[in-house]
Design a protein around this motif. Structure first.
Motif, PDB file in Angstrom:
ATOM      1  N   ASP A  28       0.827  -1.204   0.000  1.00  0.00           N
ATOM      2  CA  ASP A  28       0.000   0.000   0.000  1.00  0.00           C
ATOM      3  C   ASP A  28       0.863   1.257   0.000  1.00  0.00           C
ATOM      4  N   GLY A  29       2.061   1.154   0.582  1.00  0.00           N
ATOM      5  CA  GLY A  29       2.978   2.295   0.615  1.00  0.00           C
ATOM      6  C   GLY A  29       3.536   2.672  -0.741  1.00  0.00           C
ATOM      7  N   GLU A  30       3.379   1.792  -1.718  1.00  0.00           N
ATOM      8  CA  GLU A  30       3.843   2.059  -3.084  1.00  0.00           C
ATOM      9  C   GLU A  30       2.813   2.837  -3.902  1.00  0.00           C
ATOM     10  N   TYR A  31       1.630   3.065  -3.340  1.00  0.00           N
ATOM     11  CA  TYR A  31       0.536   3.644  -4.128  1.00  0.00           C
ATOM     12  C   TYR A  31       0.835   5.073  -4.565  1.00  0.00           C
ATOM     13  N   VAL A  32       0.546   5.347  -5.835  1.00  0.00           N
ATOM     14  CA  VAL A  32       0.666   6.694  -6.407  1.00  0.00           C
ATOM     15  C   VAL A  32      -0.529   6.911  -7.336  1.00  0.00           C
TER      16      VAL A  32
ATOM     17  N   ALA B 141      -4.072  -5.726  -0.974  1.00  0.00           N
ATOM     18  CA  ALA B 141      -3.450  -4.482  -1.442  1.00  0.00           C
ATOM     19  C   ALA B 141      -3.935  -4.119  -2.843  1.00  0.00           C
ATOM     20  N   ALA B 142      -4.135  -5.130  -3.707  1.00  0.00           N
ATOM     21  CA  ALA B 142      -4.665  -4.861  -5.046  1.00  0.00           C
ATOM     22  C   ALA B 142      -6.088  -4.323  -4.950  1.00  0.00           C
ATOM     23  N   GLY B 143      -6.870  -4.881  -4.027  1.00  0.00           N
ATOM     24  CA  GLY B 143      -8.218  -4.375  -3.812  1.00  0.00           C
ATOM     25  C   GLY B 143      -8.216  -2.955  -3.287  1.00  0.00           C
ATOM     26  N   MET B 144      -7.323  -2.666  -2.354  1.00  0.00           N
ATOM     27  CA  MET B 144      -7.215  -1.304  -1.830  1.00  0.00           C
ATOM     28  C   MET B 144      -6.798  -0.326  -2.924  1.00  0.00           C
ATOM     29  N   ARG B 145      -5.903  -0.769  -3.782  1.00  0.00           N
ATOM     30  CA  ARG B 145      -5.452   0.095  -4.886  1.00  0.00           C
ATOM     31  C   ARG B 145      -6.617   0.413  -5.821  1.00  0.00           C
ATOM     32  N   PHE B 146      -7.439  -0.598  -6.121  1.00  0.00           N
ATOM     33  CA  PHE B 146      -8.615  -0.406  -6.961  1.00  0.00           C
ATOM     34  C   PHE B 146      -9.572   0.587  -6.304  1.00  0.00           C
ATOM     35  N   THR B 147      -9.799   0.418  -5.005  1.00  0.00           N
ATOM     36  CA  THR B 147     -10.677   1.315  -4.246  1.00  0.00           C
ATOM     37  C   THR B 147     -10.141   2.740  -4.240  1.00  0.00           C
ATOM     38  N   ARG B 148      -8.860   2.888  -4.014  1.00  0.00           N
ATOM     39  CA  ARG B 148      -8.255   4.226  -3.977  1.00  0.00           C
ATOM     40  C   ARG B 148      -8.308   4.899  -5.345  1.00  0.00           C
ATOM     41  N   ASP B 149      -8.039   4.130  -6.390  1.00  0.00           N
ATOM     42  CA  ASP B 149      -8.104   4.697  -7.744  1.00  0.00           C
ATOM     43  C   ASP B 149      -9.500   5.228  -8.055  1.00  0.00           C
ATOM     44  N   LEU B 150     -10.535   4.460  -7.701  1.00  0.00           N
ATOM     45  CA  LEU B 150     -11.906   4.904  -7.950  1.00  0.00           C
ATOM     46  C   LEU B 150     -12.236   6.153  -7.134  1.00  0.00           C
TER      47      LEU B 150
ATOM     48  N   ALA C  36     -19.149   2.197  -2.101  1.00  0.00           N
ATOM     49  CA  ALA C  36     -19.163   1.415  -3.332  1.00  0.00           C
ATOM     50  C   ALA C  36     -17.748   1.051  -3.767  1.00  0.00           C
ATOM     51  N   ALA C  37     -16.825   1.999  -3.646  1.00  0.00           N
ATOM     52  CA  ALA C  37     -15.439   1.736  -4.031  1.00  0.00           C
ATOM     53  C   ALA C  37     -14.832   0.625  -3.186  1.00  0.00           C
ATOM     54  N   SER C  38     -15.163   0.607  -1.884  1.00  0.00           N
ATOM     55  CA  SER C  38     -14.609  -0.429  -1.009  1.00  0.00           C
ATOM     56  C   SER C  38     -15.202  -1.803  -1.321  1.00  0.00           C
ATOM     57  N   VAL C  39     -16.451  -1.827  -1.780  1.00  0.00           N
ATOM     58  CA  VAL C  39     -17.048  -3.100  -2.206  1.00  0.00           C
ATOM     59  C   VAL C  39     -16.356  -3.597  -3.466  1.00  0.00           C
ATOM     60  N   PHE C  40     -16.081  -2.697  -4.401  1.00  0.00           N
ATOM     61  CA  PHE C  40     -15.303  -3.060  -5.593  1.00  0.00           C
ATOM     62  C   PHE C  40     -13.969  -3.685  -5.187  1.00  0.00           C
ATOM     63  N   GLY C  41     -13.268  -3.022  -4.265  1.00  0.00           N
ATOM     64  CA  GLY C  41     -11.946  -3.495  -3.858  1.00  0.00           C
ATOM     65  C   GLY C  41     -11.995  -4.833  -3.149  1.00  0.00           C
ATOM     66  N   THR C  42     -13.001  -5.008  -2.292  1.00  0.00           N
ATOM     67  CA  THR C  42     -13.154  -6.281  -1.587  1.00  0.00           C
ATOM     68  C   THR C  42     -13.480  -7.401  -2.564  1.00  0.00           C
ATOM     69  N   LEU C  43     -14.362  -7.123  -3.506  1.00  0.00           N
ATOM     70  CA  LEU C  43     -14.697  -8.116  -4.528  1.00  0.00           C
ATOM     71  C   LEU C  43     -13.462  -8.498  -5.338  1.00  0.00           C
ATOM     72  N   ARG C  44     -12.657  -7.505  -5.673  1.00  0.00           N
ATOM     73  CA  ARG C  44     -11.427  -7.786  -6.422  1.00  0.00           C
ATOM     74  C   ARG C  44     -10.521  -8.738  -5.638  1.00  0.00           C
ATOM     75  N   ALA C  45     -10.379  -8.517  -4.328  1.00  0.00           N
ATOM     76  CA  ALA C  45      -9.559  -9.394  -3.494  1.00  0.00           C
ATOM     77  C   ALA C  45     -10.139 -10.806  -3.461  1.00  0.00           C
TER      78      ALA C  45
ATOM     79  N   ARG D 137      -9.730   1.870   2.780  1.00  0.00           N
ATOM     80  CA  ARG D 137     -10.476   1.228   3.859  1.00  0.00           C
ATOM     81  C   ARG D 137     -11.973   1.237   3.540  1.00  0.00           C
ATOM     82  N   PRO D 138     -12.742   0.249   4.009  1.00  0.00           N
ATOM     83  CA  PRO D 138     -12.361  -0.867   4.874  1.00  0.00           C
ATOM     84  C   PRO D 138     -12.149  -2.184   4.124  1.00  0.00           C
ATOM     85  N   VAL D 139     -11.441  -2.148   3.009  1.00  0.00           N
ATOM     86  CA  VAL D 139     -11.171  -3.384   2.257  1.00  0.00           C
ATOM     87  C   VAL D 139     -10.497  -4.447   3.127  1.00  0.00           C
ATOM     88  N   PRO D 140      -9.477  -4.110   3.953  1.00  0.00           N
ATOM     89  CA  PRO D 140      -8.871  -5.152   4.793  1.00  0.00           C
ATOM     90  C   PRO D 140      -9.869  -5.798   5.752  1.00  0.00           C
ATOM     91  N   LEU D 141     -10.703  -4.997   6.404  1.00  0.00           N
ATOM     92  CA  LEU D 141     -11.698  -5.522   7.338  1.00  0.00           C
ATOM     93  C   LEU D 141     -12.668  -6.461   6.622  1.00  0.00           C
TER      94      LEU D 141
END
Length: 497
Positions: free
Chosen positions: A136-140, A180-189, A294-303, A482-486
Motif C-alpha cells: 500500500d505504501g507504493e501507491y501513487v 493491497a490490489a483491492g485497496m489500490r482499486f478502491t483508492r483509484d476509484l 461502493a469503491a470499497s465493495v469493488f476493492g473487496t470483490l477484487r480481493a 479502507r475498509p477493504v482489509p476488514l
C-alpha cells in the motif's frame, strides 16, 4: 513491487540492501547477531558510537560492510522488546520503505523474522501486516498530472524467514497481495474526479471486472428499471442530476449453488452537493469521496476474485449523483420506498440512506446469510470516532462480533454504536412513516436506525466509514482503501469456517 519469501541465511544473501532490526538500547536479535559476527563486529562498533538508539522507526544506512554479499545494510529501530504493536510495526515498515524508495538498488531483503509483534502470531499475522504496509505504501495516483512520478528502482523485496514458518509467511503474502490490489482499486476509484467517475462510469468498471473474471456475473439496472421496481427513495436522489442513477449487481459464485450468499451493499454517491439542502462550498470537492462505500465493495470483490474464495458473494452498488436543479427533490417531499414504507425527506443532504434503503430491500431476493452495507454516511461519525475507526451497527450480535474481530486482526478497526429503540423515535414524521433525519443528536445512530427498518429480513450490519474512507487536505489527501482489509478478513474467516 514483487514480494518473495526465502529461507536462507541473511549473511550469505546477495542483495542491494539488507534490512536488519535493532532494539531500543542498541539490542541485537539473533539475526542481527549473526550479521554482526559475519562482519567481525561491524554492527556493534557502529552502535557503540551511538549513531542509532533503536527507537521505533529510526534508520541508519551502512555501506560496504565486510563479510557480506549485501551492498548495503539498513539498520532499523524496532523499540523495546515485547512492546511492538500494530501501529509501531507499521511505523517500522514505513520507515524502511521510505529509505528504500530513495536508493538506487532494484531489490532489498528484510531480515525481520525474529521480531515479535504483540497480539500477532510469529508468521502469518505479522507478515500480512508487513506485506500490506509495503504494497500500500507504493501507491501513487498521478493519472491527471502532466509530469508522472518517475518509476522507482525498487522492484522486489525478499522476506527472509525460518524454514518452519515459510508456508504461513507465503500464505500471508498471497492474502496481502490480493488485499493491497483491492485497496489500490478502491483508492483509484475514489481519487477519480467526479466529472469522470459518475454512476455510468462505475457501471463500466463493473462490466470490466465481469470480462476479466469469468466467475463474476454483472447486471446494471438503469433509472427506468430502478423506477419500475418501486425504488422511490433511490430514484429521488438522482433525479436532480444529468447523470442518471445506476444499481450495479455483481454476483460471484465460488461456493456451492445451495449455499446462501453474503451480500455487500455500497453507497455510491459519486458527488454530493447536498442537493437543495446545499453544502457549504469549503471542502465540497471532497464530496467526490461519497462513493467510498461502493469503491470499497469493488476493492473487496477484487480481493475475493483474486483469492478465489470458496464462498458466494453478491455486491450491490447504489450509485447516483446528488445535485440541485429544477428537477431535484425538495425538503418536504414524500417518497415511497421499494418496501412500501413512505419517507418524508426533510434534508436532501441525507441522501445516502435513501439509495441504501431501497437497495437493502432489493437484497432480500438473494436470501442472504448476512448483509453488510458500507457507506460514507454521516459527519456525526467523524465527530464521534474521528478518522481512525469506522462506526458499526447492526441487528445481530454474532455478525457484529465477527466484524469487530475481523477489523482487529486486519488492523482496520470498527467500533460498535447502539441501536436502542429510544433512538428510533427521533425519526417520527407527522406526514409519512419515517423522516430521513432524526435531528442534531446521535446523527450516526439515527442514520443506522433508519436503515434498520429496511433490513429486518436478514442478519444485517452497517459500517459508517465517513471518517476512514479518505484523508482530508494536505499532501496525504486522498482515498485510503479502507475498509477493504476488514471486509476481506471477514470473508476469509467465512471461507475458512
Amino acid at each position: 513491487m514483487e514480494l518473495v519469501v526465502k529461507s536462507v541465511a541473511a549473511a550469505s544473501l546477495k542483495t542491494a540492501t539488507l534490512v536488519v532490526p535493532v532494539g531500543e538500547g542498541r539490542k541485537l536479535g539473533n539475526t542481527a547477531k549473526a550479521i554482526d559476527e559475519a562482519t567481525a563486529g561491524a554492527l556493534s562498533a557502529v552502535l557503540k558510537r551511538g549513531d542509532l538508539a533503536g527507537k521505533v522507526g529510526q534508520t541508519l544506512l551502512l555501506q560496504g560492510l565486510p563479510g557480506l554479499k549485501a551492498e548495503r545494510v539498513l539498520l532499523v529501530g524496532v523499540g523495546k522488546e515485547d512492546s511492538l504493536g500494530d501501529r509501531n510495526w507499521r511505523k517500522v515498515i514505513n520507515s524502511v520503505l521510505t529509505v528504500l524508495k530513495g536508493l538506487a538498488g532494484s531489490d532489498a531483503s528484510l531480515a525481520l523474522d525474529d521480531i515479535a509483534v504483540s497480539g500477532r502470531d510469529a508468521h502469518y499475522g505479522k507478515t500480512r501486516l508487513l506485506a500490506e504496509t509495503l504494497l500500500d505504501g507504493e501507491y501513487v495516483f498521478d493519472l491527471y498530472k502532466s509530469q508522472k512520478v518517475e518509476p522507482r528502482a525498487l522492484k522486489k523485496i525478499t522476506l527472509l524467514v525460518e524454514k518452519t514458518g515459510q508456508a504461513e509467511v507465503e500464505r500471508a503474502v498471497k492474502h496481502a497481495t490480493a488485499i493491497a490490489a483491492g485497496m489500490r482499486f478502491t483508492r483509484d476509484l475514489g481519487n477519480q474526479p467526479p466529472n469522470i467517475c459518475h454512476p455510468s462510469y462505475l457501471a463500466e468498471q463493473a462490466k470490466g471486472l465481469g470480462k476479466a473474471y469469468k466467475a463474476l456475473k454483472v447486471e446494471v439496472l438503469d433509472e427506468k428499471k430502478i423506477k419500475d421496481l418501486g425504488m422511490g427513495a433511490f430514484y429521488a436522489v438522482g433525479q436532480g442530476s444529468d447523470q442518471p442513477p445506476r444499481l450495479i449487481v455483481m454476483q460471484y459464485q465460488g461456493g456451492k449453488k445451495s449455499e446462501k450468499p453474503f451480500v455487500l451493499v455500497g453507497k455510491g454517491i459519486t458527488f454530493d452537493t447536498g442537493g437543495i439542502s446545499l453544502k457549504p462550498g469549503a471542502g465540497m470537492d471532497e464530496m467526490k469521496y461519497d462513493m467510498g462505500g461502493a469503491a470499497s465493495v469493488f476493492g473487496t470483490l477484487r480481493a475475493v476474485l483474486d483469492l478465489q474464495l470458496p464462498i458466494n458473494l453478491v455486491c450491490l452498488l447504489a450509485c447516483a449523483e446528488n445535485m440541485p436543479s429544477g428537477g431535484a427533490t425538495r425538503p418536504g417531499d414524500i417518497v415511497t420506498t421499494m418496501s412500501g414504507q413512505t419517507v418524508e425527506i426533510l434534508n436532501t443532504d441525507a441522501e445516502g440512506r435513501l439509495v441504501l434503503c431501497d437497495t437493502l430491500t432489493y437484497a432480500e431476493r438473494f436470501k442472504p446469510q448476512a448483509v453488510i452495507d458500507i457507506a460514507t454516511l454521516t459527519g456525526a461519525c467523524i465527530v464521534a470516532l474521528g478518522s481512525h475507526t469506522s462506526g458499526l451497527m447492526g441487528n445481530n450480535d454474532d455478525l457484529i462480533d465477527q466484524l469487530l474481530d475481523a477489523g482487529k486482526r486486519a488492523d482496520d478497526r470498527a467500533w460498535q454504536l447502539p441501536l436502542f429503540d429510544e433512538y428510533q423515535e427521533q425519526l417520527d414524521s407527522p406526514f409519512a412513516d419515517i423522516a430521513n433525519i432524526g435531528g442534531p443528536k446521535a446523527g450516526s445512530i439515527t442514520a443506522g436506525c433508519f436503515l434498520s427498518r429496511f433490513a429486518k429480513a436478514y442478519h444485517w450490519a452497517h459500517l459508517d466509514i465517513a471518517g476512514t474512507a479518505w484523508n482530508s487536505g494536505g499532501k496525504d489527501k486522498g482515498a485510503t482503501g479502507r475498509p477493504v482489509p476488514l471486509l476481506t478478513q471477514y470473508l476469509l474467516d467465512r471461507a475458512n469456517a
